[in-house]
Design a protein around this motif. Sequence first.
Motif: not given
Lengths: 386, 386, 386, 386
Positions: B71-73, B100-104, B120-121, B127-129
């Motif tokens: 149900g959640t990544f 971003f959050p999923v890839a992280k 990202t958006t 850059k963080r990613l």
Amino acid sequence: MAIGGTSEHHGGSIRLGMVGGGEGAFIGAVHRIAARLDGDYELVAGAFSSDAERSKRSGAALGLAEDRCYGTFEEMARREKRLKDGVEAVAIVTPNHMHFPVAKAFLDRGIHVICDKPLTTNLRDAKRLKAIAEKSGAIFALTHNYSAYPMIREARARVAAGELGDLRLVQVEYAQDWLAEDVHSKQADWRVDPAKAGAGGCIGDIGTHAYQLARFVTGLEVESLAADLTSFVPGRQVDDNVQVMLRFAGGAKGALWASQVAVGNENALRLRVYGTKAGIEWEQENPNALWFMPFGEPRLLLTRGGAGTGEAAARVTRVPAGHPEGYLEGFATIYQEVARAIRAARDGEPLAPDIMFPGVDDGVDGIAFIEAAVKSSKRNGAWTGL
Amino acid sequence: MAIGGTSEHHGGSIRLGMVGGGEGAFIGAVHRIAARLDGDYELVAGAFSSDAERSKRSGAALGLAEDRCYGTFEEMARREKRLKDGVEAVAIVTPNHMHFPVAKAFLDRGIHVICDKPLTTNLRDAKRLKAIAEKSGAIFALTHNYSAYPMIREARARVAAGELGDLRLVQVEYAQDWLAEDVHSKQADWRVDPAKAGAGGCIGDIGTHAYQLARFVTGLEVESLAADLTSFVPGRQVDDNVQVMLRFAGGAKGALWASQVAVGNENALRLRVYGTKAGIEWEQENPNALWFMPFGEPRLLLTRGGAGTGEAAARVTRVPAGHPEGYLEGFATIYQEVARAIRAARDGEPLAPDIMFPGVDDGVDGIAFIEAAVKSSKRNGAWTGL
Amino acid sequence: MAIGGTSEHHGGSIRLGMVGGGEGAFIGAVHRIAARLDGDYELVAGAFSSDAERSKRSGAALGLAEDRCYGTFEEMARREKRLKDGVEAVAIVTPNHMHFPVAKAFLDRGIHVICDKPLTTNLRDAKRLKAIAEKSGAIFALTHNYSAYPMIREARARVAAGELGDLRLVQVEYAQDWLAEDVHSKQADWRVDPAKAGAGGCIGDIGTHAYQLARFVTGLEVESLAADLTSFVPGRQVDDNVQVMLRFAGGAKGALWASQVAVGNENALRLRVYGTKAGIEWEQENPNALWFMPFGEPRLLLTRGGAGTGEAAARVTRVPAGHPEGYLEGFATIYQEVARAIRAARDGEPLAPDIMFPGVDDGVDGIAFIEAAVKSSKRNGAWTGL
Amino acid sequence: MAIGGTSEHHGGSIRLGMVGGGEGAFIGAVHRIAARLDGDYELVAGAFSSDAERSKRSGAALGLAEDRCYGTFEEMARREKRLKDGVEAVAIVTPNHMHFPVAKAFLDRGIHVICDKPLTTNLRDAKRLKAIAEKSGAIFALTHNYSAYPMIREARARVAAGELGDLRLVQVEYAQDWLAEDVHSKQADWRVDPAKAGAGGCIGDIGTHAYQLARFVTGLEVESLAADLTSFVPGRQVDDNVQVMLRFAGGAKGALWASQVAVGNENALRLRVYGTKAGIEWEQENPNALWFMPFGEPRLLLTRGGAGTGEAAARVTRVPAGHPEGYLEGFATIYQEVARAIRAARDGEPLAPDIMFPGVDDGVDGIAFIEAAVKSSKRNGAWTGL
């Protein structure tokens, strides 16, 4: 398979003169074919070259009487005006910088003018020429020939009828490659010489065609533009590539790209217009077709002479669908439309409302476009009003 | 009629997970087909929806075990990491704001990521990613799928080999019409919501594809741009039409046009590049052909698999010339190239130099492009560096 | 941008075997991709070569267990039949002369068959195979893949709905050039050997595709034909060019041209059908488009996934309009349709009426066409019934 | 951007008469434009209609003197012959059955003839006319205008130069749809009346164009043919669809399809020729392009006026590459070539070897083709020699 578009039914040929267009010229021959094609004109005089001998030689080759071949346009204007059977109209096919003085000389004598584009080399002259033309009462036509293609007339009629809804986007481009290198020829040399061509190179030579076509089809006015002009070929003094972003009155946007260094392109003039209800696409190299693309429906391929193509195209169509018409026919249509106007003037009759050819206003507008683009580009692409 | 391009010879499927792509999604199904096509991957887990029931239902329909449907990544990342046969790679096919959050979450656990574009958006996250990805040592791929078309590879190889000479012009455009009205659908809704799509609408959704394609083929870097972004549909919060003028490092110029309101267009992505020696033209809707136009010679129509088409295209070609490959094959090539990279990583071997897929750098570059365009447009089209 | 066409929702993969298609083969790889693309099948066994070592090597490269890789199709049929998880269906991708014995071996054991075309090398075998297939109760599919292109389905639906009116003309052609010279390769050699290909060369290899496509779209039966078969390449024992005039039941006429020596052509399969009310035109190399040309109206360009394209195409469409699908997708659709039939058979349910794939009757019809053409040509083009 | 192709340099216009082509006619207007376009002719007399009043009215509209407008061609021939400034050449644009008597009347008086195709309504008359023409010493031209398209000249030159190698295949077709229903018009009526059109309908009207074009480009002679002629429209007395298989001297094969009921087609004349070394493809509706396809190399798109296009095309080219020429220009080239021949005759000079226009032999050949096709079709498609 009915055939329209030919104006063979008339009351006598119009006596035509020509300034420029001597040996080796390209556009002069085009104008002569265009004038002949529908049988409306008879070429009777010319100042084909500023070299009197060359002028006579060119005229002789065209079957003109020797005394109707002149070494200067001034002499031609003066003498023809006095002749009983002097020219009624003159075609100006010189480099750009001669358009103004030649046109003035004939307009001042009430002789109709059919002038190649662009109108002049600067906006001041353009406005002066407009005043001269209006004062003269003579007819002034500018050969933005692409606007005479039947399917361009169809496109314009559909836009005007609201079939595209509110217009949003105008993408127009004109790509060539013949100046991709530092070529030298009669055609090339004056076009890259600011003294003869004006401040614009590519933008004046073909950018104005693209601009005029977009304006003609859409009826929209460009409010401002942001331009980036480039001279790619080392040593060239005028632009050979032009990127322009467009903002139209009423909110439509667009882009214009013109290039003479786009290797692989011949005369790739292409217009695309998108509205809320439909889009259209047209290409000069395949001019007998027009895509009409209503939103949410399959695209239609309209053809010159074909089903679904309307009266605006039909009246400038000479042969049935599937038998292609081309560049010369479009050019001839300008001459034919002007002939109708000249005959109406001869007879003191009003101009039929369906007659349509670019005039001095289009010429002024085109020069304003060139100057705005050059100015914007010098100001690093700042939005510049027209 | 030999056939290359398929990577059937391998050492075991790669275990793939997916985040997003549940019932009714478009791009999730595309990624699954792409992953299956060459037999390199096996889909074993997924968080197909943030609604756990929907996620399980979607997974069941795809033949997954119930306990691999999350149900959640976050839960998926945590648990899969601990499983002996947990996912080796994850495909991220969510709206942009979740990239971003999923890839992280997966990168942090050393799981390879195949992420839809844009990265990202905003540029900060991008850059963080990038830093996260580099730190992780995992493979990061961004599915700019168009760069995998064989004839795009051919185009790139010819540019790189100098066959076009010095590049002068890059004209790229991507026209659609599906957002010409105020539509509402699963596909449309998040794309026009700045909270989910990012600051760019059309420019983020398809403008980045056009930008990446131009960069990929030419190898040129955009130095600065002047943009005019418009929202034509009343009430729309993001742009739906984009005009951009481009200046490349080294002096080349160009234009990028992307639109989602160009009525009559489906996915009209088109790239044209002109150099001193030759030009090329390519259209996504007819992707198996590439025009190659050497200056002063006739144009050549190169075809995928056909005579004169080189190794760069051949290695990503699956069927012989004249049997068209399409969008899914290009997408599958991204997956196949990534599979080769993953296998090299598995085996501790170096990456073969011919393997080619867009990565996190392309992602950062794309977001920089979006932000520069939005910024330029807000500053009335001022030239803005990237 | 909804997406149909994918059959991911299912109840377990179908266990597939393959006969032929080992190292260096073309069509075997195509069948495997087609089987994988929608996730309906799992390849579990094969007799990839009559050389047992080669077969095992090919199988290993494909990730198969060694004991499921066979040196003969007979052994494979016998053993797989006895396995609990033996193959449910077999793909036959051998040269033509092996189609009959291989198909018989599996059909006799109730195993479904997906066979490349043409069905057999002669009409007697074709009819015997039909009897065997019918007796077996197993499903028999023939991969006339072109009939699965979405826009071919659209064309067929429009003909069936009467949108073309009464059909008058069917012009079909399939031009290649790969046998223009006396080439030798794995692909070429058996195709020009009558012992392996059958009496027809070009007519069997691609003429049958053209014939089947015409029959599939129009629903018309060929009553008689007049054929002129030629072997242009010196020493070639089978035809490499085929001219056929066609007379259909009901009065329609037509022509079929197939060639493997038409220099400059890749896989130029083209179908044109004209009725009293409308015409249609389609080309395999641009398969996502279909011209629909109603009499007295502008032509429409219908596109896969686009406006105006109906349900028959939509149900076999995987990606939205403007993202091209190609040859492999069409091939995969045959596999997907067969998968639906196999699942219905598994479950003892009736076949859904919209499922559509060429079967043994099409195969017999194709062989009858080949034999009639060869016979007509031998009789100097005399009209010959089918 | 040099311009060739125009014959403006001359020694006085040729005095031209016309028989047929009065009010409402299509092809008469085409001939007049063709005669005018290059300035070689002046129309001075005509028998535009067998109704003397209509003839005078048509002539007046064209600016002719009343006494040069005749009610019968006999009167015109007699009187013009006696005039000092009588016609030097006559254009015959009547229905087919009048070609013979009109041509005879003028040829017998030594007046040059430019005649529309087909030559006559039967082979006997054709051969008689050939004898008459030869005896007369006058020039006889047949307006198979398609053979004058520049890219057709290019194609012919390449075949003649051996660039295609030994020719194997000739596929030619001409599809229209304007007779798909039982229409009635000035254009249609005589074309479907065997008394006026001859035994062939579609085969005479457009089949002969296709046949002549194939012969002109390839230089091959048809040895025998097998034809299937059909009248699809109920009640029609002549064929409206034609399928022909061709065998050429030397072993080449081919097919010719002509149809006036192929719904959706305008004037889809298309020629494809394949040899051992290369193939070519050309379409009349896009006449400025020619595909040249060397075996084992990429296809080239040659353009009129463009790079790689040779002298044979250049000498009949009027405007630069990318500015399309069309049907009227091709037609005009026939007139221009004939003008060159007439001037050579005037001056008693030999004909320049590069001058090229279809003559009476082509006319006889075309009628032989029609008769062979009609005969073959009546004999159920039996191979029939020409």
